[in-house]
Design a protein around this motif. Structure first.
Motif, PDB file in Angstrom:
ATOM      1  N   ARG A   1      -6.850  11.496   3.876  1.00 11.21           N
ATOM      2  CA  ARG A   1      -7.197  10.164   3.355  1.00 11.21           C
ATOM      3  C   ARG A   1      -6.325   9.052   3.943  1.00 11.21           C
ATOM      4  NH1 ARG A   1     -10.506   7.422   2.184  1.00 11.21           N
ATOM      5  NH2 ARG A   1      -9.725   6.353   0.344  1.00 11.21           N
ATOM      6  N   LEU A   2      -5.277   9.426   4.695  1.00  7.32           N
ATOM      7  CA  LEU A   2      -4.325   8.411   5.160  1.00  7.32           C
ATOM      8  C   LEU A   2      -5.012   7.306   5.959  1.00  7.32           C
ATOM      9  CD1 LEU A   2      -1.121  10.292   6.371  1.00  7.32           C
ATOM     10  CD2 LEU A   2      -1.616   9.215   4.195  1.00  7.32           C
TER      11      LEU A   2
ATOM     12  N   GLY B   1      -8.149   6.508   6.245  1.00  5.57           N
ATOM     13  CA  GLY B   1      -9.157   5.771   5.480  1.00  5.57           C
ATOM     14  C   GLY B   1      -8.531   4.754   4.545  1.00  5.57           C
ATOM     15  N   ARG B   2      -7.449   5.134   3.880  1.00  9.95           N
ATOM     16  CA  ARG B   2      -6.799   4.217   2.921  1.00  9.95           C
ATOM     17  C   ARG B   2      -6.252   2.987   3.647  1.00  9.95           C
ATOM     18  NH1 ARG B   2      -5.419   3.155  -1.901  1.00  9.95           N
ATOM     19  NH2 ARG B   2      -3.313   3.982  -2.071  1.00  9.95           N
ATOM     20  N   VAL B   3      -5.654   3.216   4.831  1.00  9.50           N
ATOM     21  CA  VAL B   3      -5.090   2.083   5.583  1.00  9.50           C
ATOM     22  C   VAL B   3      -6.235   1.171   6.046  1.00  9.50           C
ATOM     23  CG1 VAL B   3      -3.811   1.448   7.675  1.00  9.50           C
ATOM     24  CG2 VAL B   3      -3.063   3.405   6.300  1.00  9.50           C
ATOM     25  N   THR B   4      -7.290   1.770   6.569  1.00  9.83           N
ATOM     26  CA  THR B   4      -8.430   0.972   7.054  1.00  9.83           C
ATOM     27  C   THR B   4      -9.020   0.136   5.910  1.00  9.83           C
ATOM     28  OG1 THR B   4      -8.883   2.800   8.548  1.00  9.83           O
ATOM     29  CG2 THR B   4     -10.609   1.156   8.339  1.00  9.83           C
ATOM     30  N   GLU B   5      -9.207   0.770   4.765  1.00 14.12           N
ATOM     31  CA  GLU B   5      -9.769   0.046   3.603  1.00 14.12           C
ATOM     32  C   GLU B   5      -8.856  -1.106   3.176  1.00 14.12           C
ATOM     33  OE1 GLU B   5     -11.575   4.125   1.884  1.00 14.12           O
ATOM     34  OE2 GLU B   5     -10.192   3.052   0.543  1.00 14.12           O
ATOM     35  N   ALA B   6      -7.551  -0.827   3.094  1.00 16.53           N
ATOM     36  CA  ALA B   6      -6.617  -1.865   2.626  1.00 16.53           C
ATOM     37  C   ALA B   6      -6.610  -3.052   3.585  1.00 16.53           C
ATOM     38  CB  ALA B   6      -5.213  -1.283   2.485  1.00 16.53           C
ATOM     39  N   ILE B   7      -6.634  -2.764   4.871  1.00 12.59           N
ATOM     40  CA  ILE B   7      -6.632  -3.862   5.848  1.00 12.59           C
ATOM     41  C   ILE B   7      -7.949  -4.638   5.764  1.00 12.59           C
ATOM     42  CG2 ILE B   7      -6.673  -4.379   8.337  1.00 12.59           C
ATOM     43  CD1 ILE B   7      -4.585  -2.161   8.706  1.00 12.59           C
ATOM     44  N   GLY B   8      -9.058  -3.914   5.642  1.00 10.65           N
ATOM     45  CA  GLY B   8     -10.377  -4.568   5.549  1.00 10.65           C
ATOM     46  C   GLY B   8     -10.442  -5.486   4.333  1.00 10.65           C
ATOM     47  N   GLU B   9      -9.891  -5.033   3.229  1.00 10.32           N
ATOM     48  CA  GLU B   9      -9.981  -5.793   1.976  1.00 10.32           C
ATOM     49  C   GLU B   9      -9.032  -7.000   1.974  1.00 10.32           C
ATOM     50  OE1 GLU B   9      -9.316  -3.158  -1.360  1.00 10.32           O
ATOM     51  OE2 GLU B   9      -8.541  -4.910  -2.461  1.00 10.32           O
ATOM     52  N   TYR B  10      -7.820  -6.821   2.548  1.00 10.58           N
ATOM     53  CA  TYR B  10      -6.784  -7.855   2.418  1.00 10.58           C
ATOM     54  C   TYR B  10      -6.736  -8.802   3.614  1.00 10.58           C
ATOM     55  CZ  TYR B  10      -2.024  -9.582   1.241  1.00 10.58           C
ATOM     56  OH  TYR B  10      -0.929 -10.340   0.924  1.00 10.58           O
ATOM     57  N   GLY B  11      -7.021  -8.287   4.800  1.00  9.26           N
ATOM     58  CA  GLY B  11      -6.967  -9.117   6.015  1.00  9.26           C
ATOM     59  C   GLY B  11      -5.572  -9.652   6.305  1.00  9.26           C
ATOM     60  N   PRO B  12      -4.572  -8.771   6.457  1.00  5.55           N
ATOM     61  CA  PRO B  12      -3.192  -9.251   6.651  1.00  5.55           C
ATOM     62  C   PRO B  12      -2.983  -9.938   8.000  1.00  5.55           C
ATOM     63  CG  PRO B  12      -3.295  -6.864   6.990  1.00  5.55           C
ATOM     64  CD  PRO B  12      -4.651  -7.285   6.510  1.00  5.55           C
ATOM     65  N   ASP B  13      -1.998 -10.869   8.032  1.00 15.70           N
ATOM     66  CA  ASP B  13      -1.595 -11.516   9.296  1.00 15.70           C
ATOM     67  C   ASP B  13      -0.402 -10.774   9.901  1.00 15.70           C
ATOM     68  OD1 ASP B  13      -3.330 -13.860   8.809  1.00 15.70           O
ATOM     69  OD2 ASP B  13      -1.928 -14.181   7.144  1.00 15.70           O
ATOM     70  N   LEU B  14       0.265  -9.972   9.080  1.00 15.84           N
ATOM     71  CA  LEU B  14       1.453  -9.230   9.517  1.00 15.84           C
ATOM     72  C   LEU B  14       1.483  -7.926   8.705  1.00 15.84           C
ATOM     73  CD1 LEU B  14       4.334  -9.043  10.834  1.00 15.84           C
ATOM     74  CD2 LEU B  14       5.184 -10.422   8.922  1.00 15.84           C
ATOM     75  N   ILE B  15       1.854  -6.842   9.400  1.00 16.16           N
ATOM     76  CA  ILE B  15       1.904  -5.548   8.693  1.00 16.16           C
ATOM     77  C   ILE B  15       3.302  -4.947   8.862  1.00 16.16           C
ATOM     78  CG2 ILE B  15       0.928  -3.202   8.543  1.00 16.16           C
ATOM     79  CD1 ILE B  15      -1.661  -4.333   9.785  1.00 16.16           C
TER      80      ILE B  15
ATOM     81  N   LEU C   1       0.881  -1.172   0.000  1.00 19.17           N
ATOM     82  CA  LEU C   1       0.000   0.000   0.000  1.00 19.17           C
ATOM     83  C   LEU C   1       0.919   1.223   0.000  1.00 19.17           C
ATOM     84  CD1 LEU C   1      -2.706   1.512   0.378  1.00 19.17           C
ATOM     85  CD2 LEU C   1      -2.383   1.242   2.845  1.00 19.17           C
ATOM     86  N   ASP C   2       0.892   1.967  -1.078  1.00 15.84           N
ATOM     87  CA  ASP C   2       1.766   3.138  -1.209  1.00 15.84           C
ATOM     88  C   ASP C   2       0.920   4.402  -0.988  1.00 15.84           C
ATOM     89  OD1 ASP C   2       3.529   5.091  -1.904  1.00 15.84           O
ATOM     90  OD2 ASP C   2       3.868   4.416  -3.967  1.00 15.84           O
ATOM     91  N   LEU C   3       1.250   5.147   0.066  1.00 14.08           N
ATOM     92  CA  LEU C   3       0.419   6.303   0.430  1.00 14.08           C
ATOM     93  C   LEU C   3       0.922   7.609  -0.185  1.00 14.08           C
ATOM     94  CD1 LEU C   3      -0.043   5.434   4.216  1.00 14.08           C
ATOM     95  CD2 LEU C   3      -1.713   5.121   2.383  1.00 14.08           C
ATOM     96  N   CYS C   4       1.909   7.518  -1.073  1.00 17.64           N
ATOM     97  CA  CYS C   4       2.588   8.720  -1.564  1.00 17.64           C
ATOM     98  C   CYS C   4       1.635   9.785  -2.113  1.00 17.64           C
ATOM     99  CB  CYS C   4       3.603   8.340  -2.632  1.00 17.64           C
ATOM    100  SG  CYS C   4       4.491   9.750  -3.253  1.00 17.64           S
TER     101      CYS C   4
END
Ligand code: B12
Ligand code: SF4
Length: 467
Positions: free
Chosen positions: A48-49, A51-65, A39-42
């Motif tokens: 939007r920072l 929101g973008r992180v929340t959306e990416a985590i919701g969509e991908y469901g990572p085990d490690l960040i 996820l590149d926030l550049c």
């Protein structure tokens, strides 16, 4: 394991930087059998920072960040801007949206890891090269083992942070091209990023020099560790074909040393005939016409000589290993080869006076680079010789390194600053063909520079908004 790698850097000056570090991590993780997404926030605005992180985590469901921290700040004395505020927002969003462990890393993180973990309240971090560390952490989590053996790992244990030696890839020759990362196309749009978009590529890691202020040896290691020329050219070809990249920025501390490696890389580029150009940081040592002409044949467009000074006295003070004679020789070789020349100066170091600045400008007059960048005030980083020198001075202030501490020689009072300013202004007026870029507003220099040897930039630190 599903790993989400978040690139937090949104700095765009002096130019954009594609998040190459996380691209290498992604390749290492996928090659080790994990899944990894970037996820590149550049290009995201402040609001939007989260929101973008929340959306990416919701969509991908990572085990490690993994959260990458490239710049603590913009390293600019008179126009300071801190970036840790962004990282704080990102960490908060990760914690709110996921129970996965969150690991900090990156070049800026490696500079002051404990301070950054403390100010952000982070639990895990990795100093040094992330490839072996992130793979070890992901492997351990996948197998239900503790992550404690991961190289370079820092962990919060109650109120303190445990420290560790930096992680290093054991054989840099084995580092292969990032194959899975597709950079945002805006990085290569001249409308968005300006006339000269570049993609950062490394031909080696480490720096064997010890310039007094420079933290790079502590970030990348104190020895040059070389990548395979074939892998480097594969990476250039891959990025050119994937994203239409035509111009590269060789991100090595110094490209031309060790000389035999620079020659091997350039010969590989010439043989591959990729139709791309590149620019690089270079050191004036060991130049001759053959080398400069080989660089040009291999696609070299611009060489940025990180000179810092142009008089032998200041070169010695800053622990540069070259002399004015080396500068003049290397500049002449580059000019004869038809390469664009950038000379960079770093004024205000120990021993700087109006006279040393005048002599430095005389050297610039003789060299006549195409571009001259002038920075004023030296950012003090932990564990550098400059930091050690300041620490050993009687009555030194108690320095909080996360505050932006800039060194300006104490002898440079208002009168001396006025003289320096006049000589810079005169240089600009009398050299219309040299594009001079300053990281300060000349009108404010005198007012801003106090007689104190150390300046602490106002309002620095984690709370400061990025822009
Ligand atoms: C090349 C370079 C540039 C080039 C970039 C060109 C390009 N197209 O990419 C230019 C000249 C444009 C540039 C500009 C700036 N730079 Co610069 N730059 C560098 C340099 C020398 C190399 C960076 C790089 O690409 N490395 C290669 C990649 C692959 O490595 P990496 O990102 O570090 O990633 C590795 C590790 O850090 C780690 N890692 C990375 N992310 C993560 C995440 C996790 C979770 C983990 C575990 C590990 C990890 O693993 C990766 C692979 O091993 C570094 C010094 C250094 N050696 O780090 C300074 C450096 C990063 N820059 C710095 C600064 C300040 C800047 C500027 C703000 C100002 C300036 N002085 O010009 C601007 C900002 C530009 C921007 N948009 O961000 C500072 C940052 C220090 C600070 N104060 O925060 C550094 C450290 C230089 C220094 N003073 O020592 N820069
Ligand atoms: S300034 Fe350049 S040559 Fe000197 S230590 Fe830093 S990276 Fe190495």
């Amino acid at each position: 394991m599903k790993v989400l790698l978040i690139a937090t850097n949104r700095e765009r000056r002096p130019s954009f930087a594609v998040p190459a570090g996380v691209a290498y991590l992604q390749t290492a993780l996928i090659d080790a059998g994990h899944e990894a997404r970037i996820l590149d926030l550049c290009f995201d605005p402040d609001d939007r920072l989260e929101g973008r992180v929340t959306e990416a985590i919701g969509e991908y469901g990572p085990d490690l960040i993994g959260v990458s921290v490239r710049n603590i700040d913009n390293e600019t004395y008179l126009q300071y801007r801190g970036n840790l505020g962004d990282v704080k927002i990102v960490l908060g969003a990760c914690r709110a949206a996921s129970a996965a462990p969150v690991v900090l890393g990156g070049s800026a993180f490696s500079l002051m890891p404990v301070e950054i973990m403390n100010v952000l309240g982070a639990d895990l971090g990795v100093i040094g090269e992330g490839e072996p560390a992130m793979v070890a952490i992901a492997d351990a989590l996948a197998e239900g083992r503790p992550i404690t053996d991961a190289p370079g790992l820092l962990r919060r244990e109650g109120t303190r942070v445990s420290v560790s030696e930096p992680a290093r890839v054991s054989d840099p020759g084995s580092i292969v091209a990032p194959r899975y990362f597709v950079p945002d196309s805006r990085y290569f749009s001249t409308q968005v990023v300006g006339p000269q978009p570049t993609y950062g590529i490394q031909t080696k890691r480490g720096c064997a020099f010890r310039c007094s202020y420079c933290p790079v040896p502590s970030i990348e290691g104190k020895r040059f560790r070389l990548r395979s020329p074939a892998h480097i050219v594969d990476e250039m070809r891959h990025v050119r074909d994937l994203a239409g990249v035509k111009r590269f920025f060789i991100t090595d501390s110094i490209f031309n040393l060790p000389r035999r490696h620079a020659i091997a890389v350039c010969e590989e580029m010439v043989a591959a005939d990729l139709g791309v150009t590149w620019m690089a940081y270079t050191n004036p040592l060991q130049y001759d016409d053959d080398l400069a002409l080989l660089f040009k044949r291999a696609g070299c467009e611009t060489l940025n000589f990180g000179l810092d000074a142009g008089c032998d006295e200041m070169l010695t003070s800053l622990q540069k290993d070259f002399t004015v004679a080396d500068i003049e020789n290397a500049t002449a070789c580059a000019r004869r080869a038809g390469v664009r020349i950038i000379h960079s100066l770093l004024l205000g170091g120990p021993g700087e006076t109006a006279d040393t600045v005048a002599r430095t400008l005389d050297t610039m007059d003789r060299c006549a680079p195409d571009i001259l960048t002038i920075a004023f005030g030296i950012r003090v980083y932990p564990k550098t010789p400059l930091w050690q020198d300041i620490g050993s001075r009687p009555g030194r202030p108690d320095l909080d390194m996360l505050q932006a501490v800039f060194y300006v020689d104490e002898a440079l009072g208002p009168a001396e600053c006025r003289t320096i300013l006049r000589s810079i202004e005169e240089f600009v007026e009398t050299h219309p063909k040299i594009m001079v870029r300053m990281n300060f507003d000349p009108k404010n220099l005198e007012a801003e520079v106090s007689t104190s040897s150390l300046r602490i930039s106002a309002q620095a630190g984690a709370g400061r908004k990025a822009r």
